[in-house]
Write an enzyme that holds these catalytic residues in place. Structure first.
Site, PDB file in Angstrom:
ATOM      1  N   GLN A  76       0.829  -1.212   0.000  1.00  0.00           N
ATOM      2  CA  GLN A  76       0.000   0.000   0.000  1.00  0.00           C
ATOM      3  C   GLN A  76       0.866   1.267   0.000  1.00  0.00           C
ATOM      4  OE1 GLN A  76      -3.143   0.646  -0.558  1.00  0.00           O
ATOM      5  NE2 GLN A  76      -3.589  -1.520  -0.861  1.00  0.00           N
ATOM      6  N   SER A  77       1.990   1.227  -0.672  1.00  0.00           N
ATOM      7  CA  SER A  77       2.889   2.380  -0.707  1.00  0.00           C
ATOM      8  C   SER A  77       2.266   3.562  -1.457  1.00  0.00           C
ATOM      9  CB  SER A  77       4.194   1.966  -1.397  1.00  0.00           C
ATOM     10  OG  SER A  77       4.946   3.111  -1.750  1.00  0.00           O
ATOM     11  N   ASN A  78       2.210   4.700  -0.778  1.00  0.00           N
ATOM     12  CA  ASN A  78       1.767   5.939  -1.436  1.00  0.00           C
ATOM     13  C   ASN A  78       2.824   6.417  -2.419  1.00  0.00           C
ATOM     14  OD1 ASN A  78      -0.640   6.361   0.249  1.00  0.00           O
ATOM     15  ND2 ASN A  78       0.882   6.577   1.880  1.00  0.00           N
TER      16      ASN A  78
END
Ligand SMILES: *Cc1c(COP(=O)(O)O)cnc(C)c1O
Length: 327
Positions: A76-78
């Site tokens: 879930q890396s921005n």
């Protein structure tokens, strides 16, 4: 001192981002005056502070004639989502090395990575881009010109963006005739904090820059505090700023990491719902929720006076609200 305008930069977002007072939150807490810097509104693919770093990183990639962006992070890396969007915006290919394994139904940031047509490589327990060197060798063998962006976009070039960001906030504070006592932000790969620390020194300001440590883990081979100090000093050197930072100038609070990176606890849930209820503003559960939980705890512990001005830097991350909704 070397001028920041000398570094290549690719426009990707809309700046300055808004800066507003959170009167409802201050009233709820009976606390200091609290303001928010809305980097969740940078405009690139649902926003976030990584847009700032990517303007300089992608600027350098284009100046070097690269055709492929490569980076890595958590599922879930921005940072990965914003990199994929920047690549699409600039006509570059994008390869992402993500921790974990492919889920059956992609959500949140991962859903957006796929929409931006990034090629995804799953790397199991490695969520900080450990497998990137092997991927780069393959891309070069295929005739590609990859540009590697480090974990969180946090090298000296990425940190430079936050020197510039501080200048932007400083102008907004001046316009409102406000003198901030503290600026509070989530700190996890160190570029935000390094850039802000360098800028504070450049302007000779008095404000406390308080990073809320998000991640229990280490950064590379170093404890996180030492890592941020190194990055701050190397960013200062790149700008030819004559100042050797010491550990006491890097304010990092470690007591809010809970059960570790990306593990949403009661404190994060309370902070997210508090800002939603009091202000109609969305935080994310991993970074800004944790940083706001830190701010709430500090206010409740009377670390600020009623007439202090505290700035909360909203660094983005809201797409992660949905995949973590059941946590
Ligand atoms: C990356 C990120 C941060 C942390 O910034 P660093 O420069 O990596 O320390 C904070 N908040 C959000 C939403 C992020 O995506």
């Amino acid at each position: 001192m070397k001028q920041i305008t000398k570094f290549p930069r690719q426009a990707l977002g809309f700046f300055p981002t808004p800066f507003v007072e959170l009167k409802g939150l201050s009233a709820e807490l009976k606390g200091p005056r609290i303001f928010i810097k809305r980097d969740d509104q940078t405009g690139l693919a649902l926003g976030g502070s990584k847009t700032r770093k990517l303007e300089f990183l992608v600027g350098e990639a284009l100046a070097r004639g690269c055709d492929t962006l490569v980076t890595g992070g958590a599922q879930q890396s921005n940072h990965c989502r914003q990199t994929a969007a920047a690549a699409a915006a600039c006509g570059l290919a994008c390869h992402l090395v993500l921790g974990g394994k492919a889920p059956t139904s992609p959500e949140g940031n991962l859903l957006l990575d796929i929409l931006f047509d990034a090629t995804i490589h799953w790397s199991g327990a490695h969520r900080k881009g450990e497998d990137i060197p092997a991927l780069v060798d393959n891309l070069i063998a295929e005739g590609k010109k990859p540009y590697v962006i480090p974990y969180g976009g946090s090298n000296e070039i990425g940190a430079l963006a936050f020197v510039e960001a501080y200048r932007e906030l400083r102008a907004q504070l001046q316009e409102g005739e406000l003198a901030a006592k503290a600026i509070i932000f989530a700190s996890s790969s160190g570029g935000t904090q390094a850039g802000l620390c360098v800028a504070k020194e450049l302007f000779e300001d008095q404000v406390d820059l308080i990073g809320i440590n998000i991640d229990k883990g280490e950064a590379g081979d170093l404890p996180f505090h030492a890592y941020v100090l190194n990055l701050t000093n190397s960013t200062a050197r790149m700008l030819e700023l004559e100042h050797a930072f010491t550990q006491s100038e890097i304010l990092l609070r470690d007591e809010f990491t809970g059960d570790g990176y990306g593990v949403v606890g009661a404190a994060e849930r309370e902070a997210v719902s508090c800002l939603a209820r009091c202000e109609g503003i969305l935080l994310d559960p991993v970074y800004t929720g944790r940083a706001m939980a830190g701010l709430l705890a500090m206010v409740r512990a009377s670390e600020f006076r009623r007439d202090d001005i505290v700035v909360f830097w909203h660094t983005g991350g809201t797409p992660a609200l949905f995949p973590y909704a059941q946590d």
